[in-house]
Design a protein around this motif. Structure first.
Motif, PDB file in Angstrom:
ATOM      1  N   SER A 173       0.835  -1.192   0.000  1.00  0.00           N
ATOM      2  CA  SER A 173       0.000   0.000   0.000  1.00  0.00           C
ATOM      3  C   SER A 173       0.873   1.247   0.000  1.00  0.00           C
ATOM      4  N   VAL A 174       0.323   2.322  -0.543  1.00  0.00           N
ATOM      5  CA  VAL A 174       1.036   3.596  -0.577  1.00  0.00           C
ATOM      6  C   VAL A 174       0.729   4.357   0.710  1.00  0.00           C
ATOM      7  N   LEU A 175       1.783   4.741   1.438  1.00  0.00           N
ATOM      8  CA  LEU A 175       1.599   5.481   2.698  1.00  0.00           C
ATOM      9  C   LEU A 175       1.557   6.990   2.455  1.00  0.00           C
ATOM     10  N   PHE A 176       2.514   7.484   1.669  1.00  0.00           N
ATOM     11  CA  PHE A 176       2.606   8.920   1.395  1.00  0.00           C
ATOM     12  C   PHE A 176       2.811   9.113  -0.089  1.00  0.00           C
ATOM     13  N   ASP A 177       1.860   9.771  -0.737  1.00  0.00           N
ATOM     14  CA  ASP A 177       1.982   9.998  -2.174  1.00  0.00           C
ATOM     15  C   ASP A 177       2.795  11.277  -2.437  1.00  0.00           C
ATOM     16  N   GLU A 178       3.040  11.543  -3.713  1.00  0.00           N
ATOM     17  CA  GLU A 178       3.920  12.657  -4.083  1.00  0.00           C
ATOM     18  C   GLU A 178       3.444  13.999  -3.545  1.00  0.00           C
ATOM     19  N   GLU A 179       2.152  14.195  -3.607  1.00  0.00           N
ATOM     20  CA  GLU A 179       1.580  15.466  -3.152  1.00  0.00           C
ATOM     21  C   GLU A 179       1.775  15.649  -1.645  1.00  0.00           C
ATOM     22  N   THR A 180       1.525  14.573  -0.905  1.00  0.00           N
ATOM     23  CA  THR A 180       1.695  14.602   0.552  1.00  0.00           C
ATOM     24  C   THR A 180       3.158  14.856   0.905  1.00  0.00           C
ATOM     25  N   ILE A 181       4.049  14.175   0.208  1.00  0.00           N
ATOM     26  CA  ILE A 181       5.485  14.352   0.453  1.00  0.00           C
ATOM     27  C   ILE A 181       5.886  15.803   0.204  1.00  0.00           C
ATOM     28  N   ALA A 182       5.398  16.371  -0.903  1.00  0.00           N
ATOM     29  CA  ALA A 182       5.759  17.754  -1.244  1.00  0.00           C
ATOM     30  C   ALA A 182       5.311  18.729  -0.155  1.00  0.00           C
ATOM     31  N   SER A 183       4.128  18.520   0.412  1.00  0.00           N
ATOM     32  CA  SER A 183       3.665  19.468   1.427  1.00  0.00           C
ATOM     33  C   SER A 183       4.425  19.285   2.743  1.00  0.00           C
ATOM     34  N   ILE A 184       4.819  18.067   3.041  1.00  0.00           N
ATOM     35  CA  ILE A 184       5.632  17.818   4.247  1.00  0.00           C
ATOM     36  C   ILE A 184       6.997  18.504   4.111  1.00  0.00           C
ATOM     37  N   VAL A 185       7.613  18.346   2.942  1.00  0.00           N
ATOM     38  CA  VAL A 185       8.949  18.905   2.719  1.00  0.00           C
ATOM     39  C   VAL A 185       8.891  20.440   2.748  1.00  0.00           C
ATOM     40  N   LYS A 186       7.839  20.993   2.183  1.00  0.00           N
ATOM     41  CA  LYS A 186       7.664  22.448   2.189  1.00  0.00           C
ATOM     42  C   LYS A 186       7.604  22.966   3.628  1.00  0.00           C
ATOM     43  N   ARG A 187       6.818  22.300   4.463  1.00  0.00           N
ATOM     44  CA  ARG A 187       6.677  22.698   5.872  1.00  0.00           C
ATOM     45  C   ARG A 187       8.020  22.601   6.596  1.00  0.00           C
ATOM     46  N   MET A 188       8.758  21.517   6.365  1.00  0.00           N
ATOM     47  CA  MET A 188      10.053  21.362   7.027  1.00  0.00           C
ATOM     48  C   MET A 188      11.028  22.446   6.575  1.00  0.00           C
ATOM     49  N   GLY A 189      11.004  22.766   5.277  1.00  0.00           N
ATOM     50  CA  GLY A 189      11.872  23.810   4.736  1.00  0.00           C
ATOM     51  C   GLY A 189      11.586  25.159   5.383  1.00  0.00           C
ATOM     52  N   GLU A 190      10.317  25.424   5.621  1.00  0.00           N
ATOM     53  CA  GLU A 190       9.941  26.684   6.268  1.00  0.00           C
ATOM     54  C   GLU A 190      10.442  26.730   7.710  1.00  0.00           C
ATOM     55  N   GLU A 191      10.318  25.627   8.407  1.00  0.00           N
ATOM     56  CA  GLU A 191      10.802  25.565   9.805  1.00  0.00           C
ATOM     57  C   GLU A 191      12.312  25.805   9.858  1.00  0.00           C
ATOM     58  N   ILE A 192      13.031  25.145   8.950  1.00  0.00           N
ATOM     59  CA  ILE A 192      14.493  25.251   8.945  1.00  0.00           C
ATOM     60  C   ILE A 192      14.917  26.665   8.515  1.00  0.00           C
ATOM     61  N   THR A 193      14.245  27.226   7.530  1.00  0.00           N
ATOM     62  CA  THR A 193      14.520  28.601   7.079  1.00  0.00           C
ATOM     63  C   THR A 193      14.383  29.590   8.236  1.00  0.00           C
ATOM     64  N   ARG A 194      13.329  29.418   9.011  1.00  0.00           N
ATOM     65  CA  ARG A 194      13.065  30.299  10.149  1.00  0.00           C
ATOM     66  C   ARG A 194      14.177  30.160  11.198  1.00  0.00           C
ATOM     67  N   ASP A 195      14.603  28.936  11.463  1.00  0.00           N
ATOM     68  CA  ASP A 195      15.564  28.684  12.544  1.00  0.00           C
ATOM     69  C   ASP A 195      17.015  28.998  12.163  1.00  0.00           C
ATOM     70  N   TYR A 196      17.331  29.001  10.869  1.00  0.00           N
ATOM     71  CA  TYR A 196      18.742  29.106  10.467  1.00  0.00           C
ATOM     72  C   TYR A 196      19.062  30.389   9.689  1.00  0.00           C
ATOM     73  N   HIS A 197      18.209  31.417   9.795  1.00  0.00           N
ATOM     74  CA  HIS A 197      18.429  32.595   8.944  1.00  0.00           C
ATOM     75  C   HIS A 197      19.712  33.339   9.254  1.00  0.00           C
TER      76      HIS A 197
END
Ligand code: IMP
Ligand code: MG
Length: 185
Positions: A13-37
């Motif tokens: 079974s598919v747990l995380f599809d491409e769209e779900t992965i993209a939104s997770i990665v976007k959120r993580m990128g925002e968190e890291i951007t905020r913390d490492y500016h």
């Protein structure tokens, strides 16, 4: 049938599809951007599983950064952790005084990362944290390390795709799926 265009026959079974992965990665990128500016960020990906996530995550982070790679071996071709970690390829970069963020595909026992963090800490970085795409929940067990950034939790099954392999296969699947047990047992 092609390897990547549809659900692979070895995938239960598919747990995380491409769209779900993209939104997770976007959120993580925002968190890291905020913390490492205002920091001196070095992303260190653990080969080979983390390369796909690394490629996406680095483009989702909007601060200056450098990347480097390490390879460790802990699993072989088997579906369970041996607890034995060996550095197969070391960093090319000097991380002294820099802000290290280890990029991992999946955190299971955490033994691999515990070893890596201890090893990298001895090189005196300014800070060292972990960003893992998946965190495998195992009942009654606690991971050996505490990741600062977590994409999503995943069930205690053997998963493949989005960089994750079984015996070096399935890394190119664009989604994360549960491998059929008969494939590895
Ligand atoms: P740990 O040391 O037990 O945390 O093992 C983590 C490493 O084992 C990951 O970086 C993966 O390479 C591998 N791994 C753990 N679980 C899976 C899985 O379900 N599928 C594929 N690789 C896995
Ligand atoms: Mg790995």
């Amino acid at each position: 049938m092609s390897e990547t265009s549809m659900q692979h026959p070895d995938v239960e079974s598919v747990l995380f599809d491409e769209e779900t992965i993209a939104s997770i990665v976007k959120r993580m990128g925002e968190e890291i951007t905020r913390d490492y500016h205002d920091r001196d960020l070095v992303l260190i990906a653990v080969l080979r599983g983390a390369v796909v996530f690394m490629g996406d995550l680095m483009r989702a982070i909007d601060v200056p950064l450098a990347i480097d790679f390490m390879a460790v071996s802990s699993y072989g071709d088997k579906a369970k952790s041996s607890g034995v970690v060996r550095i197969v390829k070391d960093l090319d970069m000097d991380i002294k005084g820099r802000d290290v963020l280890i990029v991992e595909d999946i955190l299971d026992s955490g033994l691999t990362l515990k070893y890596l963090m201890k090893n990298l800490s001895s090189r005196k970085p300014a800070s060292i944290e972990v960003a893992t795409f998946l965190w495998k929940d195992i009942e009654g067990k606690q991971a050996a390390i505490n990741p600062k950034y977590v994409g999503t939790h995943c069930p205690d099954a053997f998963v493949v795709g989005y960089g994750l392999d079984f015996a070096e296969r399935y890394r190119n699947l664009p989604y994360v799926g549960i491998l059929k047990p008969e494939v590895y047992s």
